[in-house]
Design a protein around this motif. Structure first.
Motif, short mmCIF file in Angstrom:
data_model
loop_
_atom_site.label_atom_id
_atom_site.label_comp_id
_atom_site.label_asym_id
_atom_site.label_seq_id
_atom_site.Cartn_x
_atom_site.Cartn_y
_atom_site.Cartn_z
N THR A 434 0.83 -1.22 0.00
CA THR A 434 0.00 0.00 0.00
C THR A 434 0.85 1.25 0.00
OG1 THR A 434 -0.10 -0.12 2.41
CG2 THR A 434 -1.91 -1.13 1.18
N GLY A 435 2.06 1.18 0.58
CA GLY A 435 2.95 2.34 0.59
C GLY A 435 3.45 2.68 -0.79
N THR A 436 3.47 1.75 -1.70
CA THR A 436 3.95 1.99 -3.06
C THR A 436 2.85 2.46 -3.99
OG1 THR A 436 3.60 -0.34 -3.59
CG2 THR A 436 5.80 0.32 -2.81
N ILE A 514 7.55 -7.64 -4.32
CA ILE A 514 7.08 -7.92 -2.95
C ILE A 514 6.40 -9.28 -2.90
CG2 ILE A 514 5.49 -7.15 -1.15
CD1 ILE A 514 6.03 -4.28 -2.08
N PHE A 515 5.55 -9.56 -3.87
CA PHE A 515 4.84 -10.84 -3.87
C PHE A 515 5.82 -12.01 -4.03
CE2 PHE A 515 2.13 -14.14 -5.78
CZ PHE A 515 1.11 -14.17 -4.85
N GLU A 516 6.83 -11.83 -4.91
CA GLU A 516 7.84 -12.87 -5.08
C GLU A 516 8.63 -13.08 -3.79
OE1 GLU A 516 10.44 -15.71 -6.45
OE2 GLU A 516 8.55 -15.01 -7.32
N GLN A 517 8.93 -11.98 -3.07
CA GLN A 517 9.67 -12.11 -1.81
C GLN A 517 8.84 -12.84 -0.77
OE1 GLN A 517 11.21 -8.42 -0.35
NE2 GLN A 517 12.33 -9.37 1.35
N VAL A 518 7.54 -12.56 -0.75
CA VAL A 518 6.65 -13.26 0.19
C VAL A 518 6.69 -14.77 -0.07
CG1 VAL A 518 4.24 -13.61 0.86
CG2 VAL A 518 5.14 -11.30 0.61
N LEU A 519 6.53 -15.15 -1.33
CA LEU A 519 6.55 -16.58 -1.65
C LEU A 519 7.93 -17.19 -1.39
CD1 LEU A 519 4.50 -16.62 -4.98
CD2 LEU A 519 3.70 -17.15 -2.68
N SER A 520 9.00 -16.44 -1.68
CA SER A 520 10.35 -16.95 -1.46
C SER A 520 10.66 -17.14 0.01
CB SER A 520 11.38 -16.00 -2.09
OG SER A 520 11.17 -15.90 -3.48
N GLY A 602 -3.84 -7.24 -3.34
CA GLY A 602 -3.18 -6.92 -4.61
C GLY A 602 -4.19 -6.70 -5.71
N ASP A 603 -5.24 -7.49 -5.76
CA ASP A 603 -6.27 -7.31 -6.77
C ASP A 603 -7.02 -6.01 -6.56
OD1 ASP A 603 -7.84 -8.53 -9.02
OD2 ASP A 603 -9.44 -8.30 -7.52
N LYS A 604 -7.18 -5.64 -5.30
CA LYS A 604 -7.87 -4.39 -4.99
C LYS A 604 -7.01 -3.19 -5.39
CE LYS A 604 -10.17 -2.07 -1.11
NZ LYS A 604 -10.46 -2.14 0.34
N ASP A 606 -4.71 -3.11 -7.80
CA ASP A 606 -4.70 -3.03 -9.26
C ASP A 606 -5.10 -4.41 -9.76
OD1 ASP A 606 -4.33 -2.68 -11.92
OD2 ASP A 606 -2.29 -1.89 -11.78
N SER A 607 -6.19 -4.49 -10.46
CA SER A 607 -6.69 -5.80 -10.91
C SER A 607 -5.71 -6.48 -11.86
CB SER A 607 -8.05 -5.64 -11.60
OG SER A 607 -7.94 -4.76 -12.72
N PHE A 608 -4.82 -5.69 -12.53
CA PHE A 608 -3.84 -6.28 -13.43
C PHE A 608 -2.76 -7.03 -12.66
CE2 PHE A 608 -0.49 -6.30 -16.66
CZ PHE A 608 -1.21 -6.74 -17.75
N ASN A 609 -2.68 -6.81 -11.31
CA ASN A 609 -1.72 -7.56 -10.50
C ASN A 609 -2.01 -9.07 -10.51
OD1 ASN A 609 -0.19 -5.33 -9.75
ND2 ASN A 609 -1.42 -4.93 -7.92
N SER A 610 -3.25 -9.43 -10.85
CA SER A 610 -3.60 -10.86 -10.91
C SER A 610 -2.73 -11.60 -11.91
CB SER A 610 -5.08 -11.03 -11.26
OG SER A 610 -5.90 -10.44 -10.29
N LEU A 611 -2.37 -10.89 -13.01
CA LEU A 611 -1.53 -11.52 -14.01
C LEU A 611 -0.15 -11.83 -13.43
CD1 LEU A 611 -1.00 -12.44 -16.89
CD2 LEU A 611 -0.41 -10.07 -17.46
N TYR A 612 0.43 -10.86 -12.71
CA TYR A 612 1.74 -11.09 -12.09
C TYR A 612 1.66 -12.21 -11.06
CZ TYR A 612 3.12 -6.63 -14.19
OH TYR A 612 3.41 -5.64 -15.06
N MET A 613 0.61 -12.17 -10.22
CA MET A 613 0.47 -13.20 -9.19
C MET A 613 0.25 -14.58 -9.81
SD MET A 613 -1.67 -11.35 -6.12
CE MET A 613 -3.01 -10.75 -7.13
N LEU A 614 -0.47 -14.64 -10.93
CA LEU A 614 -0.70 -15.91 -11.61
C LEU A 614 0.62 -16.52 -12.08
CD1 LEU A 614 -2.65 -18.02 -12.76
CD2 LEU A 614 -2.83 -16.60 -14.81
N VAL A 615 1.48 -15.67 -12.67
CA VAL A 615 2.76 -16.18 -13.17
C VAL A 615 3.62 -16.68 -12.01
CG1 VAL A 615 4.90 -15.53 -14.34
CG2 VAL A 615 2.69 -14.72 -15.21
#
Length: 660
Positions: A434-436, A514-520, A602-604, A606-615
């Motif tokens: 949210t800070g970004t 950030i999402f990649e770091q969370v999963l990692s 993340g979807d809230k 930016d809904s386009f973040n779903s594409l990044y999260m899907l990958v």
């Protein structure tokens, strides 16, 4: 054979006052054929003794010698091997079994028949004749032997002898002097009787004429009788002395037998005692370690582990029949049970304390991770607990109730600890996300420009502009190789760059990192905890069978969404594997809800973040399935991937609605 018989009688048995009745040429069965003779003999003195004598030639071969003799009364069984077929083999059962092979079946049968007749005449105890034809036992032996064995008295009967020439001549002269000897036998016998009486009278007259010689003879006879009486008295005294010696020898023999029996029993008793002492004696050092051993130091843990293993060996020793009825064995087993119960209780209490203490120590380190997007490292905690792995295995084998209780306590303590850590971790991730975000941006409701959306969807699905193959495209993403996933991720980012402003791309790139770091951070945490659980609680992770394909169908907005998982690796069927999954599910029960909340955020944004999260999710699910398709991490990430797919589909549907 007759010449050999006469030679044996002359050289061996006559000097011993014995008479040879039957002989058989034999050799020992199964050995090198060294022929010898078995002889059936009787003594000429009363009482008659019947023996079976083994005779063989000397090494030089020039004379026979007596080797072994058995009394016939010691013979228990005569086994002729076969009562129907001709077989030269036979066995004689004395103090042990002697196996013989006769040179011919006839000699064997003659010898067995002689043994049977001697048994019938001289022995009260009857010998068992087995595999012997009944006809053989009934028929007679040769005439000379029959006269010796079945005669009317105990004295020897002279063998038949032919008349010599002088005797034949005298008989012929006597018969010529009486012409009617053949025609009138009675007159001839009467004449012979008269002549015999005349001769007897002449003899009596001759004896009476020599009265002096008769008196001398009678005197000599009296002296001889006196000598005989003295000899009989000496023999009687000798017999009494021998009788007392025999009684003493019998007593000595019986005493020796009892001593031998006592020694045998003592040896067996000592063997049993040594067995019990060697297998059911626990060293004092082991007992002290079980009762008072230090469970905090490495040396103390090693001593307790060795003592626990020694105790388990003593308790699992295979006792011999009757040992469990001994009072000392029962007491020792009860002592072992008390030691096991005491140590199991002390070990469980100590490990519970360690769980609590480690939980408090780990909680104290949460503050330093509160501003960083990292999860605390549990390696020191695992390293300290792995020192008790062998003791946990011992507890699992000896007291499963306490082992199960420790397992539940560990899950309770760790689930609360991980829940605090993971919630704080996701809280930091949400703050960074949210800070970004641009200030004043409306996350959920603000639509993007129609032209940008249209360009993105057309570049993603082709010039047709229709989303007919969205489901199959998502399924392909979940099973492709990591190289293909990286290339797809790069192409999708490029499409985003072409369709959105530079500011949106920067925000999405930061979100992606950030999402990649969370999963990692989550992946090594789960794998490390799963590896620790399997090692510490001694649960197997490698028993598996080939995996299966599971299909799931969900209803959404009046339509259906089909999702398929095809696991390429093995899928577990082990109860211990299931236990690992259950423990991981309880310990990390907050991961899936927190991931779903983060995805929703993340979807809230930016809904386009779903594409990044899907990958990203597809890549991590594929990686987890390669390691273990049935693991907790693979299952959890697969469930979250379904949510990401659902959000991506919503994003696509919304994009088309805007374009229309």
């Amino acid at each position: 054979m007759t010449a050999i018989k006469h030679a044996l009688q002359r050289d061996i048995f006559t000097p011993n006052d014995e008479r040879l009745l039957s002989i058989v040429n034999v050799c020992k069965a199964g050995k090198k054929k060294r022929n010898c003779f078995l002889c059936a003999t009787v003594t000429t003195e009363r009482p008659v003794q019947v023996n079976v004598v083994k005779v063989k030639k000397s090494d030089k071969g020039d004379f026979y010698k007596r080797q072994t003799a058995w009394a016939l009364r010691d013979l228990a069984v005569v086994d002729a091997k076969d009562a129907v077929k001709e077989n030269p083999e036979f066995d004689l059962h004395f103090d042990k079994v002697y196996k013989w092979v006769a040179s011919s079946t006839v000699e064997k049968n003659t010898f067995i028949s002689c043994i049977w007749k001697l048994n019938q005449r001289y022995l009260r105890k009857k010998i068992d004749f087995i595999n012997v034809s009944s006809q053989l036992l009934e028929e007679s032996v040769p005439s000379g032997e029959n006269q010796s064995v079945a005669g009317g008295d105990e004295e020897a009967v002279d063998e038949y002898q032919e008349l010599n020439a002088r005797e034949e001549q005298d008989i012929e002269i006597m018969m010529e002097g009486c012409e009617y000897a053949i025609s009138n036998a009675e007159a001839f016998a009467e004449k012979l009787s008269r002549e015999l009486q005349v001769l007897d009278g002449a003899n009596i007259q001759s004896i009476m004429a020599s009265e002096k010689q008769v008196n001398i003879l009678m005197k000599l006879l009296d002296e001889a009788l006196k000598e005989v009486d003295q000899i009989e008295m000496k023999l009687s005294s000798y017999e009494e002395m021998l009788q007392s010696v025999k009684e003493q020898m019998d007593q000595i023999s019986e005493s020796n037998h009892l001593i031998h029996l006592s020694n045998t029993n003592n040896v067996k008793l000592l063997s049993e005692i040594e067995f019990l002492v060697n297998h059911m004696d626990l060293a004092k050092g082991h007992i002290k370690a079980l009762q008072e051993g230090d469970l905090t130091s490495s040396r103390g843990i090693e001593a307790c582990t060795n003592a626990a293993d020694a105790l388990l060996q003593c308790m699992n020793v295979a006792l011999r029949p009757g040992h469990d009825m001994l009072h000392a064995v029962k007491e020792q087993q009860q002592r072992f049970s008390d030691l096991r119960e005491q140590f199991a209780r002390r070990l469980a209490s100590h490990l519970n304390s360690v769980f609590v203490q480690q939980g408090h120590d780990q909680s104290s380190t949460l503050a330093q991770h509160s501003v960083e997007l990292t999860l605390p490292n549990h390696h020191p905690f695992h390293r300290d607990l792995l020192r008790y792995a062998k003791l946990m295995e011992w507890l699992k084998n000896t007291d499963y109730g306490k082992y199960e209780g420790l397992t539940k306590n560990y899950m309770d303590y760790l689930s609360r600890l991980y829940e605090r850590e993971i919630k704080d971790f996701f809280e930091v991730a949400k703050i960074k996300m949210t800070g970004t975000t641009k200030e004043g941006k409306k996350f959920a409701t603000l639509p993007r420009k129609e032209s940008a959306v249209k360009q993105e969807t057309e570049s993603l699905h082709g010039s047709s502009g229709k989303l007919t193959g969205s489901t199959s495209s998502l399924n392909k993403l979940s099973v492709q190789s990591s190289g293909n996933r990286r290339s797809q991720s790069s192409s999708l980012l490029d499409m985003g760059n072409m369709s959105a402003s530079d500011l949106d791309v920067a925000d999405r790139t930061k979100f992606d990192k950030i999402f990649e770091q969370v999963l990692s951070e989550l992946e090594p945490l789960c794998l490390a905890e799963q590896d620790f659980i399997s090692k510490f609680f001694k649960l197997q992770q490698h028993q598996s069978i080939p995996g299966t394909t599971s299909n799931e169908t969900e209803e959404m907005d009046g339509g259906t969404l089909s999702r398929s998982y095809t696991s390429g690796g093995p899928q577990t069927v082990s109860s211990e594997k299931d236990m690992i999954r259950q423990m991981m599910t309880k310990i990390f029960r907050c991961i899936e809800p927190e991931l779903n909340n983060l995805i929703a955020l993340g979807d809230k944004i930016d809904s386009f973040n779903s594409l990044y999260m899907l990958v990203k999710m597809s890549h991590h699910v594929w990686t987890a399935q390669n390691v273990d398709p049935a693991s907790f991490l693979s299952t959890t990430l697969g469930n979250v991937l379904v949510t990401v797919k659902r959000n991506f589909d919503k994003c696509i549907v919304s994009s088309f609605s805007y374009s229309d």
